[in-house]
Motif scaffolding. Sequence first.
Motif, short mmCIF file in Angstrom:
data_model
loop_
_atom_site.label_atom_id
_atom_site.label_comp_id
_atom_site.label_asym_id
_atom_site.label_seq_id
_atom_site.Cartn_x
_atom_site.Cartn_y
_atom_site.Cartn_z
N ILE A 82 4.57 10.60 11.29
CA ILE A 82 3.24 10.79 11.86
C ILE A 82 2.22 9.93 11.13
O ILE A 82 1.35 9.29 11.73
N ASP A 83 2.33 9.86 9.80
CA ASP A 83 1.43 9.01 9.03
C ASP A 83 1.59 7.54 9.42
O ASP A 83 0.60 6.81 9.53
N LYS A 84 2.80 7.12 9.62
CA LYS A 84 3.03 5.73 10.01
C LYS A 84 2.37 5.43 11.36
O LYS A 84 1.79 4.35 11.56
N TYR B 102 0.84 -1.20 0.00
CA TYR B 102 0.00 0.00 0.00
C TYR B 102 0.87 1.24 0.00
O TYR B 102 1.72 1.41 0.87
N TRP B 103 0.66 2.10 -1.01
CA TRP B 103 1.32 3.40 -1.03
C TRP B 103 0.33 4.42 -0.47
O TRP B 103 -0.70 4.71 -1.09
N ALA B 104 0.65 4.98 0.67
CA ALA B 104 -0.18 6.02 1.27
C ALA B 104 0.45 7.38 1.00
O ALA B 104 1.67 7.51 0.96
N VAL C 200 4.73 5.23 3.00
CA VAL C 200 4.18 6.58 2.91
C VAL C 200 5.03 7.36 1.93
O VAL C 200 6.24 7.52 2.14
N VAL C 201 4.41 7.83 0.85
CA VAL C 201 5.14 8.49 -0.23
C VAL C 201 4.93 10.00 -0.15
O VAL C 201 3.78 10.46 -0.12
N PRO C 202 5.99 10.79 -0.12
CA PRO C 202 5.83 12.24 -0.09
C PRO C 202 5.10 12.74 -1.33
O PRO C 202 5.21 12.15 -2.41
N TRP C 203 4.38 13.85 -1.18
CA TRP C 203 3.68 14.42 -2.33
C TRP C 203 4.64 14.80 -3.45
O TRP C 203 4.28 14.76 -4.62
#
Length: 438
Positions: A53-55, A42-44, A77-80
Amino acid sequence: MRSIRAAATGAVMLSLALAASACGGGSSTGGGSDDSPKELTYWASNQGAGIEIDKKVLQPELDKFEKQTGIKVKLEVVPWSDLLNRILTATTSGQGPDVLNIGNTWSASLQATGALLPWDAKNFDRIGGRDRFVDSALGSTGADGQDPAAVPLYSMAYALYYNKQMFADAGIDGPPATWDELVAAGKKLSKDGKWGLGAEGSNPAENVHHAFVFAEQHGADFFTDDGRADFTGDGTVAAVKQYVDLMAKDEIIAPGNAEYAQNQSVSDFAKGRTGMLLWQSASANLKSQGMSEDAYGIAPVPVQSGTPGAGKQVNSMVAGINLAVFKNSDNLDGATEFVKFMTSDAEQRILNTAYSSIPPVEAAQEDPAFASPANAVLRDTLAKSAVALPQVPDESQFETAVGTAIKELFADAAAGRAVTTDSVKAALTKAQQQMPKK
């Protein structure tokens, strides 16, 4: 928000993706495989103030999903600044995840690649039905007349955040409702090394979002009814100029904001360096940076006159995050089960509370947690005065071309070069020339 480099690369790669008919995801480096049906990748997107924080928000929920289903979810978690580029690379290479977050404004562009699983009636039924989702969120899931390319996950809207103490010190009675009032307030606040308003002048997506709202308020659009780019009409030129003039003419945005691209304006607001901020669902971000909810107020984004509403009184794009599945994933059943979990009433309450966003699932919106004054402003905006960005295949290129043009205009303003109607029109003409020919 995405960086200039990533967005520019994305525009080129999108053309390649369209030409390649999109291979999709679910490869040995990303999605599950026949040998591992109990695993998903999953790429969030980076929703919080930082990836860690997302993690912390997501991992307990993914652990819960694994306990319920036996399916382990490998999270990235992928940066914008990287996300669109990574997605487009995956559509052409086949090296991608099973499930991923996408900015809802990209839905039609990514839909056109053919890489994403269409959410037809059968697939919606597998996650509880299409009618669970609010209409405004579904309106940003792909082109009209086609099955959605993704499912709404988080809904957001722009609002005006203002520092209560700075307003009181400047003798400002309350939040501005019109742009003239905002400029007047900004001038009172811009003194002693502080500024009236923050902006992310080097962020193409932020630039486009604001320019789109200004254009709507001017009764203009960046695309014709048949989907052709039309960036140089009087209304769109006036809209872009009005936005850039907040720095160039009105001088309520610090020149240094022309270089901001990654949440710096949020940080400035949280630290009391600016008195106002135009942002999507910012409460969680501000809290993570130590700003108390009592220290700021939240109000609708200003309009030209009157109050926000339908028609020219639009004051936000329909912001948000959608959840998509690469259709060649080797674990479509598991991926669909994961989408069902993430959009369940319970998870929608948990996740949207954590990110100060609004659930796109109607039942979850009924939770008292979403009845706070801040959330009330966002919900009201989404219901009454927000409009989806153009759901056209060229939307990604539009964000890149126009967003970069505005970035260059902000650079002119910061350097003291004149920003005129002619220079704005020239910048938008250049942007239009970068769009695919119809």
